[in-house]
Write a protein that holds these residues in place. Structure first.
Motif, PDB file in Angstrom:
ATOM      1  N   ILE A  93       0.874  -1.161   0.000  1.00 51.93           N
ATOM      2  CA  ILE A  93       0.000   0.000   0.000  1.00 51.93           C
ATOM      3  C   ILE A  93       0.916   1.217   0.000  1.00 51.93           C
ATOM      4  O   ILE A  93       1.804   1.331   0.856  1.00 51.93           O
ATOM      5  CB  ILE A  93      -0.908   0.051   1.250  1.00 51.93           C
ATOM      6  N   ILE A  94       0.725   2.135  -0.960  1.00 54.28           N
ATOM      7  CA  ILE A  94       1.590   3.311  -1.069  1.00 54.28           C
ATOM      8  C   ILE A  94       0.752   4.556  -0.831  1.00 54.28           C
ATOM      9  O   ILE A  94      -0.259   4.776  -1.505  1.00 54.28           O
ATOM     10  CB  ILE A  94       2.259   3.378  -2.460  1.00 54.28           C
ATOM     11  N   ASP A  95       1.177   5.376   0.138  1.00 53.24           N
ATOM     12  CA  ASP A  95       0.396   6.565   0.479  1.00 53.24           C
ATOM     13  C   ASP A  95       1.319   7.714   0.869  1.00 53.24           C
ATOM     14  O   ASP A  95       2.168   7.575   1.748  1.00 53.24           O
ATOM     15  CB  ASP A  95      -0.560   6.261   1.637  1.00 53.24           C
ATOM     16  N   GLY A  96       1.116   8.853   0.207  1.00 54.22           N
ATOM     17  CA  GLY A  96       1.955  10.025   0.467  1.00 54.22           C
ATOM     18  C   GLY A  96       1.460  10.856   1.634  1.00 54.22           C
ATOM     19  O   GLY A  96       1.257  12.066   1.499  1.00 54.22           O
ATOM     20  N   MET A 137      10.740  11.027   5.501  1.00 54.22           N
ATOM     21  CA  MET A 137      10.083  12.333   5.522  1.00 54.22           C
ATOM     22  C   MET A 137      11.089  13.437   5.190  1.00 54.22           C
ATOM     23  O   MET A 137      12.303  13.250   5.332  1.00 54.22           O
ATOM     24  CB  MET A 137       9.496  12.617   6.910  1.00 54.22           C
ATOM     25  N   LEU A 138      10.572  14.587   4.781  1.00 54.99           N
ATOM     26  CA  LEU A 138      11.418  15.754   4.576  1.00 54.99           C
ATOM     27  C   LEU A 138      11.536  16.561   5.861  1.00 54.99           C
ATOM     28  O   LEU A 138      10.598  16.625   6.662  1.00 54.99           O
ATOM     29  CB  LEU A 138      10.832  16.636   3.466  1.00 54.99           C
ATOM     30  N   LYS A 139      12.671  17.195   6.018  1.00 56.41           N
ATOM     31  CA  LYS A 139      12.917  17.994   7.227  1.00 56.41           C
ATOM     32  C   LYS A 139      11.966  19.183   7.324  1.00 56.41           C
ATOM     33  O   LYS A 139      11.719  19.687   8.419  1.00 56.41           O
ATOM     34  CB  LYS A 139      14.364  18.499   7.225  1.00 56.41           C
ATOM     35  N   SER A 140      11.440  19.640   6.188  1.00 57.98           N
ATOM     36  CA  SER A 140      10.565  20.816   6.178  1.00 57.98           C
ATOM     37  C   SER A 140       9.177  20.517   6.737  1.00 57.98           C
ATOM     38  O   SER A 140       8.401  21.432   7.001  1.00 57.98           O
ATOM     39  CB  SER A 140      10.419  21.351   4.748  1.00 57.98           C
ATOM     40  N   LYS A 141       8.854  19.246   6.927  1.00 57.55           N
ATOM     41  CA  LYS A 141       7.559  18.857   7.469  1.00 57.55           C
ATOM     42  C   LYS A 141       7.660  18.598   8.968  1.00 57.55           C
ATOM     43  O   LYS A 141       8.746  18.439   9.515  1.00 57.55           O
ATOM     44  CB  LYS A 141       7.046  17.581   6.768  1.00 57.55           C
ATOM     45  N   ASP A 142       6.504  18.524   9.634  1.00 60.54           N
ATOM     46  CA  ASP A 142       6.466  18.126  11.041  1.00 60.54           C
ATOM     47  C   ASP A 142       6.574  16.601  11.086  1.00 60.54           C
ATOM     48  O   ASP A 142       5.603  15.889  11.360  1.00 60.54           O
ATOM     49  CB  ASP A 142       5.167  18.604  11.701  1.00 60.54           C
ATOM     50  N   TYR A 143       7.778  16.113  10.780  1.00 60.68           N
ATOM     51  CA  TYR A 143       7.945  14.673  10.635  1.00 60.68           C
ATOM     52  C   TYR A 143       7.787  13.932  11.952  1.00 60.68           C
ATOM     53  O   TYR A 143       7.265  12.813  11.988  1.00 60.68           O
ATOM     54  CB  TYR A 143       9.294  14.349   9.980  1.00 60.68           C
ATOM     55  N   LYS A 144       8.217  14.548  13.048  1.00 61.02           N
ATOM     56  CA  LYS A 144       8.049  13.884  14.347  1.00 61.02           C
ATOM     57  C   LYS A 144       6.575  13.721  14.682  1.00 61.02           C
ATOM     58  O   LYS A 144       6.149  12.675  15.177  1.00 61.02           O
ATOM     59  CB  LYS A 144       8.769  14.672  15.445  1.00 61.02           C
ATOM     60  N   GLY A 145       5.805  14.763  14.421  1.00 65.76           N
ATOM     61  CA  GLY A 145       4.381  14.690  14.691  1.00 65.76           C
ATOM     62  C   GLY A 145       3.701  13.635  13.832  1.00 65.76           C
ATOM     63  O   GLY A 145       2.914  12.821  14.334  1.00 65.76           O
ATOM     64  N   ALA A 146       4.005  13.634  12.521  1.00 69.41           N
ATOM     65  CA  ALA A 146       3.378  12.668  11.606  1.00 69.41           C
ATOM     66  C   ALA A 146       3.802  11.242  11.932  1.00 69.41           C
ATOM     67  O   ALA A 146       2.970  10.327  11.992  1.00 69.41           O
ATOM     68  CB  ALA A 146       3.727  13.019  10.167  1.00 69.41           C
ATOM     69  N   LEU A 147       5.102  11.039  12.157  1.00 69.61           N
ATOM     70  CA  LEU A 147       5.588   9.689  12.431  1.00 69.61           C
ATOM     71  C   LEU A 147       5.136   9.176  13.793  1.00 69.61           C
ATOM     72  O   LEU A 147       4.934   7.966  13.975  1.00 69.61           O
ATOM     73  CB  LEU A 147       7.117   9.657  12.341  1.00 69.61           C
ATOM     74  N   LEU A 154       6.137  12.175  -0.732  1.00 65.21           N
ATOM     75  CA  LEU A 154       5.770  11.740  -2.075  1.00 65.21           C
ATOM     76  C   LEU A 154       7.001  11.417  -2.920  1.00 65.21           C
ATOM     77  O   LEU A 154       6.929  10.619  -3.855  1.00 65.21           O
ATOM     78  CB  LEU A 154       4.919  12.812  -2.756  1.00 65.21           C
ATOM     79  N   TYR A 155       8.154  12.023  -2.591  1.00 64.07           N
ATOM     80  CA  TYR A 155       9.387  11.670  -3.296  1.00 64.07           C
ATOM     81  C   TYR A 155       9.755  10.219  -3.001  1.00 64.07           C
ATOM     82  O   TYR A 155      10.192   9.481  -3.884  1.00 64.07           O
ATOM     83  CB  TYR A 155      10.530  12.597  -2.882  1.00 64.07           C
ATOM     84  N   LEU A 156       9.581   9.815  -1.752  1.00 58.32           N
ATOM     85  CA  LEU A 156       9.822   8.430  -1.371  1.00 58.32           C
ATOM     86  C   LEU A 156       8.839   7.512  -2.100  1.00 58.32           C
ATOM     87  O   LEU A 156       9.226   6.491  -2.667  1.00 58.32           O
ATOM     88  CB  LEU A 156       9.664   8.255   0.145  1.00 58.32           C
TER      89      LEU A 156
END
Length: 412
Positions: A294-297, A324-334, A398-400
């Motif tokens: 399953i692929i989801d951006g 994730m990209l550093k420009s996103k709230d990656y800690k929050g999302a992950l 989405l790059y990933l």
């Protein structure tokens, strides 16, 4: 100009270009192209999440009804031509080169070297849709709305999807500030659709803008939507006591579909075309099923919540490949995503701005999950093949998603 030359020319510009305070720069470029954009009919779509889904639902229903329909979206997943489509078919390499060359000549006439890649591509898309005689163009904003170059048009109607925190460094740190940018696509005396289940602050901003511009505002009522079921095969729901089904899965697709339904009804598109479009629409890397994955951006908080809700309802052991990209709230999302999985494969090969795989592994371990690093798309897929479980998910940038998806397609 050859296709490779067109790509090289685009890469002479930065992604964002020189900062702007108004749309005069892009207006100058389109003036050099005889303002062809003024001869087209648009459905203009902005929002934090759901733009791609709403665009696909809308464009497909228009196509089903017999209308030649252009679609301009961002970002792309595997090939840049995906961003410019007519009736679901990406622009050919030869046409891409042809219209980029025309745009290049127009840009040279303006003596401006500050354009962004997005502006050059948007201008080429306008020219392509005009010369191919499209009846409608479904036009996505890039970032925001108010100062997005796509906003030089006057649409038949505007659609604003779910608004949440994203691109905060550009659009603002509150949902109200972000909503003001999205509301910029609402034009005087043109109807606007706002997706349901919004923050109250967002609704207030959009309602104020609609009142200011004398625009009819249609907001599907939350109480009129009832979820019947959502699983990996799709989403079934009632809207105003009528049953609808989307091929794309997740509760959030009910919200996206409601916005598309109201937009299409306003355009007098038949119900049978709307229902068929909802059922058949598919967007790459939006809960896409491909070769056992399953692929989801899902790369922000609201996207992660939607993905986690659906994944959490699935039984069995689950594997996550993420980056994730550093420009996103990656800690929050992950922090929302990781607890739903039994193992995490962390990757950072897909972008120089990616969060380090080591940091993601540490975060996974803080949730008591086993973490592993994949140094390439191939290595991540091979590691996933060794996982004995029921569900394998690629989720994050989405790059990933594009990198993993491209590798899986090659495998086919």
């Amino acid at each position: 100009m050859e296709y490779s030359e067109a790509l090289n020319y685009l890469n002479t510009y930065t992604k964002s270009g020189k900062p702007i305070k108004d749309l005069s720069r892009f207006k100058g470029l389109m003036n050099a192209l005889d303002n062809v954009q003024d001869n087209l009919k648009y459905i203009h779509i902005a929002g934090t999440n759901g733009k791609g889904s709403v665009s696909e639902y809308t464009a497909l229903a228009l196509e089903y009804s017999g209308l030649k329909t252009g679609k301009f979206t961002s970002p792309y997943i595997n090939r840049i031509e995906e961003r410019i489509q007519i009736n679901g078919e990406p622009i050919s390499e030869s046409d891409f080169a042809f219209y980029i060359e025309k745009t290049k000549k127009a840009a040279e006439k303006t003596n401006c070297g500050d354009y962004s890649q997005f502006e050059i591509l948007n201008a080429a898309a306008f020219l392509y849709f005009y010369e191919k005689n499209c009846n409608y163009v479904v036009l996505e904003t890039g970032i925001g709305g108010l100062l997005d170059c796509s906003n030089i048009i006057t649409p038949e109607l505007s659609v604003i999807t779910t608004v949440d925190l994203d691109h905060c460094g550009i659009l603002g740190d509150t949902v109200e500030e972000i909503a003001r940018h999205k509301a910029g696509i609402i034009k005087p005396n043109r109807p606007a659709i706002l997706a349901p289940f919004q923050h109250e602050e967002v609704k207030g901003v959009i309602e104020d803008k609609a009142a200011e511009t004398g625009s009819e505002l249609i907001i599907p009522k939350d109480k009129d939507l009832q979820l019947i079921g959502a699983d990996l095969s799709g989403t079934r729901f009632l809207y105003r006591n009528k049953e609808f089904e989307t091929g794309m899965c997740g509760r959030h697709q009910m919200i996206n579909a409601a916005a598309a339904i109201e937009a299409l009804r306003k355009l007098s598109i038949g119900e049978e075309y709307i229902k068929n479009a909802l059922k058949n629409a598919a967007v790459p890397a939006r809960m896409e099923k491909l070769r056992g994955f399953i692929i989801d951006g899902a790369h922000n908080i609201s996207g992660a919540k939607a993905a986690a809700e659906l994944i959490g309802e699935q039984k069995g052991k689950k594997l996550l490949i993420t980056g994730m990209l550093k420009s996103k709230d990656y800690k929050g999302a992950l922090s929302i995503l990781i607890p739903e999985f039994d193992k995490v494969i962390a990757v950072d090969f897909f972008s120089p701005d990616a969060v380090s795989a080591e940091d993601i592994v540490k975060l996974a371990e803080s949730f008591g999950r086993n973490g592993e690093i994949g140094k390439s798309a191939r290595e991540a897929i091979e590691a996933a093949a060794r996982f004995e479980g029921e569900l394998k998910v690629v989720c994050g940038s989405l790059y990933l998603c594009g990198a993993i998806r491209g590798e899986l397609i090659i495998e086919k």
